[in-house]
Design a protein around this motif. Sequence first.
Motif, mmCIF file in Angstrom:
data_model
loop_
_atom_site.group_PDB
_atom_site.id
_atom_site.type_symbol
_atom_site.label_atom_id
_atom_site.label_comp_id
_atom_site.label_asym_id
_atom_site.label_seq_id
_atom_site.Cartn_x
_atom_site.Cartn_y
_atom_site.Cartn_z
ATOM 1 N N LEU A 295 11.365 -3.429 -1.003
ATOM 2 C CA LEU A 295 12.133 -2.212 -0.757
ATOM 3 C C LEU A 295 12.302 -1.932 0.735
ATOM 4 N N GLU A 296 11.246 -2.172 1.523
ATOM 5 C CA GLU A 296 11.290 -1.818 2.935
ATOM 6 C C GLU A 296 11.938 -2.895 3.799
ATOM 7 N N LEU A 297 11.686 -4.159 3.482
ATOM 8 C CA LEU A 297 12.187 -5.249 4.320
ATOM 9 C C LEU A 297 13.310 -6.042 3.669
ATOM 10 N N GLY A 298 13.510 -5.873 2.351
ATOM 11 C CA GLY A 298 14.510 -6.679 1.663
ATOM 12 C C GLY A 298 14.085 -8.118 1.488
ATOM 13 N N LEU A 299 12.794 -8.388 1.558
ATOM 14 C CA LEU A 299 12.259 -9.740 1.498
ATOM 15 C C LEU A 299 11.470 -9.918 0.216
ATOM 16 N N VAL A 300 11.698 -11.038 -0.468
ATOM 17 C CA VAL A 300 10.908 -11.385 -1.644
ATOM 18 C C VAL A 300 9.664 -12.114 -1.150
ATOM 19 N N VAL A 301 8.535 -11.413 -1.159
ATOM 20 C CA VAL A 301 7.287 -11.999 -0.664
ATOM 21 C C VAL A 301 6.813 -13.070 -1.642
ATOM 22 N N PRO A 302 6.471 -14.263 -1.143
ATOM 23 C CA PRO A 302 5.976 -15.314 -2.053
ATOM 24 C C PRO A 302 4.688 -14.885 -2.750
ATOM 25 N N VAL A 303 4.312 -15.651 -3.754
ATOM 26 C CA VAL A 303 3.078 -15.378 -4.481
ATOM 27 C C VAL A 303 1.898 -15.490 -3.527
ATOM 28 N N ILE A 304 1.023 -14.497 -3.548
ATOM 29 C CA ILE A 304 -0.155 -14.483 -2.674
ATOM 30 C C ILE A 304 -1.300 -15.156 -3.417
ATOM 31 N N ARG A 305 -1.792 -16.252 -2.860
ATOM 32 C CA ARG A 305 -2.871 -17.012 -3.489
ATOM 33 C C ARG A 305 -4.210 -16.332 -3.197
ATOM 34 N N ILE A 306 -4.952 -16.021 -4.242
ATOM 35 C CA ILE A 306 -6.240 -15.337 -4.106
ATOM 36 C C ILE A 306 -7.342 -16.297 -4.542
ATOM 37 N N ARG A 307 -8.346 -16.492 -3.706
ATOM 38 C CA ARG A 307 -9.463 -17.367 -4.063
ATOM 39 C C ARG A 307 -10.711 -16.945 -3.302
ATOM 40 N N ASP A 308 -11.865 -17.239 -3.882
ATOM 41 C CA ASP A 308 -13.123 -16.983 -3.193
ATOM 42 C C ASP A 308 -13.488 -18.195 -2.342
ATOM 43 N N ASN A 309 -14.261 -17.942 -1.276
ATOM 44 C CA ASN A 309 -14.627 -18.983 -0.322
ATOM 45 C C ASN A 309 -16.099 -18.794 0.030
ATOM 46 N N ILE A 310 -16.924 -19.742 -0.397
ATOM 47 C CA ILE A 310 -18.374 -19.613 -0.162
ATOM 48 C C ILE A 310 -18.719 -19.828 1.305
ATOM 49 N N GLN A 311 -17.791 -20.357 2.101
ATOM 50 C CA GLN A 311 -18.057 -20.550 3.518
ATOM 51 C C GLN A 311 -17.968 -19.253 4.309
ATOM 52 N N LEU A 312 -17.380 -18.219 3.711
ATOM 53 C CA LEU A 312 -17.295 -16.921 4.383
ATOM 54 C C LEU A 312 -18.562 -16.123 4.144
ATOM 55 N N LYS A 313 -18.742 -15.095 4.961
ATOM 56 C CA LYS A 313 -19.848 -14.168 4.730
ATOM 57 C C LYS A 313 -19.612 -13.420 3.423
ATOM 58 N N PRO A 314 -20.670 -12.934 2.790
ATOM 59 C CA PRO A 314 -20.489 -12.299 1.473
ATOM 60 C C PRO A 314 -19.449 -11.181 1.462
ATOM 61 N N ASN A 315 -19.382 -10.367 2.519
ATOM 62 C CA ASN A 315 -18.472 -9.223 2.545
ATOM 63 C C ASN A 315 -17.257 -9.460 3.432
ATOM 64 N N GLU A 316 -16.999 -10.703 3.798
ATOM 65 C CA GLU A 316 -15.907 -11.016 4.708
ATOM 66 C C GLU A 316 -14.696 -11.516 3.926
ATOM 67 N N TYR A 317 -13.520 -11.260 4.471
ATOM 68 C CA TYR A 317 -12.282 -11.801 3.912
ATOM 69 C C TYR A 317 -11.375 -12.246 5.057
ATOM 70 N N VAL A 318 -10.495 -13.201 4.744
ATOM 71 C CA VAL A 318 -9.532 -13.681 5.733
ATOM 72 C C VAL A 318 -8.159 -13.727 5.067
ATOM 73 N N ILE A 319 -7.127 -13.550 5.876
ATOM 74 C CA ILE A 319 -5.748 -13.648 5.423
ATOM 75 C C ILE A 319 -5.103 -14.806 6.185
ATOM 76 N N LYS A 320 -4.500 -15.726 5.431
ATOM 77 C CA LYS A 320 -3.891 -16.907 6.025
ATOM 78 C C LYS A 320 -2.390 -16.907 5.770
ATOM 79 N N ILE A 321 -1.657 -17.337 6.796
ATOM 80 C CA ILE A 321 -0.220 -17.547 6.675
ATOM 81 C C ILE A 321 0.037 -19.033 6.892
ATOM 82 N N LYS A 322 0.512 -19.694 5.838
ATOM 83 C CA LYS A 322 0.793 -21.132 5.880
ATOM 84 C C LYS A 322 -0.430 -21.928 6.333
ATOM 85 N N GLY A 323 -1.581 -21.549 5.774
ATOM 86 C CA GLY A 323 -2.814 -22.295 6.016
ATOM 87 C C GLY A 323 -3.566 -21.903 7.257
ATOM 88 N N ASN A 324 -3.040 -21.024 8.091
ATOM 89 C CA ASN A 324 -3.699 -20.624 9.329
ATOM 90 C C ASN A 324 -4.179 -19.179 9.226
#
Length: 676
Positions: free
Chosen positions: A376-405
């Motif tokens: 609605l705001e940008l007129g962009l169809v956002v791709p599917v956001i892949r959600i997964r857990d990562n044991i290499q992160l701290k228990p309460n930490e999260y990261v957001i990646k764009i194209k693997g970075n």
Amino acid sequence: MKAKELIVTCGIIGIILMMIVPLPILLIDFLLIINITVAITILLVAMNAKSALDFSIFPAILLVTTIFRLALSISTTRSILSHAEAGEVIETFGQWVGGGQVAIGFIVFLILVVVQFIVITKGSERVAEVAARFTLDAMPGKQMSIDADLNSGLINEQEAKERRASIEREADFYGAMDGASKFVKGDAIATIIMMIINLIGGFIIGMVYQGLSFQDSLSTFSILTIGDGLVAQIPALLISTAAGLIVTRSASEGNLADDITGQLFKYPKLLYVSAGTIAALGLTPIGILRTWPFAIALAVGGYLLSRSQLKKAEQDELLVEEQQIEEVRSPESVISLLQVDPIEFEFGYGLIPLADTQQGGDLLDRIIMIRRQCALELGLVVPVIRIRDNIQLKPNEYVIKIKGNTVARGELLLNHYLAMSPGVDDDSIHGIETTEPAFGLPAIWIDEMTKERAELSGYTVVDPPSVVATHLTEIVKRHAHELIGRQETKALVENVKASYPALVDDLIPGVMSLGDVQKVLTKLLQEKVSIRDLVTIFETLADYGQYTKDTDILTEYVRQALSRQITQQYASSGQSLRVITLGAQLEKKIIESVQQNDQGSYVSLDPVSSQQIYQRLTEQVNRLLQSGQQPIVLTSPTIRMYLRQIVARTMQDLPILSYSELEPNIEVQSVGVVNL
């Protein structure tokens, strides 16, 4: 002519001749056996056909067998009326079925006629009629589906031809079956008429011309008539059953036997219920001797089927594991690792409750709302956001990646709330100091007991899922220009083309290529300008794309066409717009530094001048931020895009507007001037 063609041709002609030429008794017996054999064969083929098209010749066979049966009935009628005999086959059926009693044989014959005429023939005729109607009605939709799959590349031209031919054959088949079923109905009626002729005519001929007594004439012609009717009706009943099986078969992966055993016995536990019901029935006067053997058989069958299904499930799991191992070992398995997801959200094991719906997590629902909000705001169809857990992160930490970075990260405390100060801190509010991840504001994590007091003190209190949703939304908006490529642009173009085909055909590919349109959309999103109004954007590109191919200049034209949208974006309530302007000397300096090359125009400033511009502009921006105002830079249309090039790396989120991008009725107030 080939041998098989010659046999079929002679057979058809022979059937016609049977109606005219008298046949010997022995030949009639031989042909009656052939009739029964053909009927049994047709029924078995119909039972083993996986679909109606596997036996598409059935309507023609139905016609031929019906004529053959009628020709046989005419031959047997001629023999019965002429010689009071019709061969061993008819006489055996007449005596064996009735058990030597004419009345019983006559009743059995009538029952067969009723079953075939009213139940099987009537039902198969109705099914064929409805199937033909719905198949014809569904043809346009199926054709459009094939064209859509062909245009999208899911199938090739050869596969499309085969699917179209299959649809046409299916329509032809059900249409032919609708007509052929009328022959079966007429055959049943003709059999009844010929039975009456044989019985009455034979009785009269036997008494008048053959000198038989009343009792002998009645007995002889009754047995022959019933036998003749039974010999004709039994093959007719088999072929009618085959017709019913053919027209009632829906999409299937096996033959009739596979479908019955696979679907009827799919739930072994239900056999236990049936066994219990039959066993309870044995407690009635029926007796356990008649019921319990069946109950035991059902229970044993249910047990064996359950074991068979468990064993099959284990074998399937082993097979899947072996296939996965083989895929990993194969060289082609590396190709799947090359796929990069546009957006990824990874979190430590301590944040699993956010995404686990069984634990009350609503992250998936929030992501759906994020995609709707960005559309609605940008007129962009956002791709599917892949959600997964990562044991290499701290228990309460999260990261957001764009194209693997990784582009952002943060930490959450699930049993706490994030509280942001209104500007005046309350000394009674204590918590764990942190930074709000989306905007970098100072904040604290507070517990449930402190939440109400913090809200009363004016703090902004947010729960962890909302923190994540806000952070993810801001990241998607900030990197929206990276999420739109040629494939996404093509999808947007196709959406506009559905309503404005003339506009799209005029723009692409005549005026601009798809890649150039994608570059313009990317530049707009990079400065957080919504591309939802694609019609206006395409109209502008179609008008000015004929004069220049520089996407930077075309973007400026598009921004000016979207002036109302841009004005409302920064002055939504119609209040005056407080902006930072550039001095005349600085604008002149920028214009004089513009260089041209094959790729377009760019600014070539010396390092000292660039550093001065950064420093002066930063001072003005920080001054507005400290006063709680949004910094906006307003320039002349000539240098807007060049100033954007200068500050793009250091001040990416700084809005830079031109006078042509603002509506005339908006009041502009300068609160700072940038000079060299």
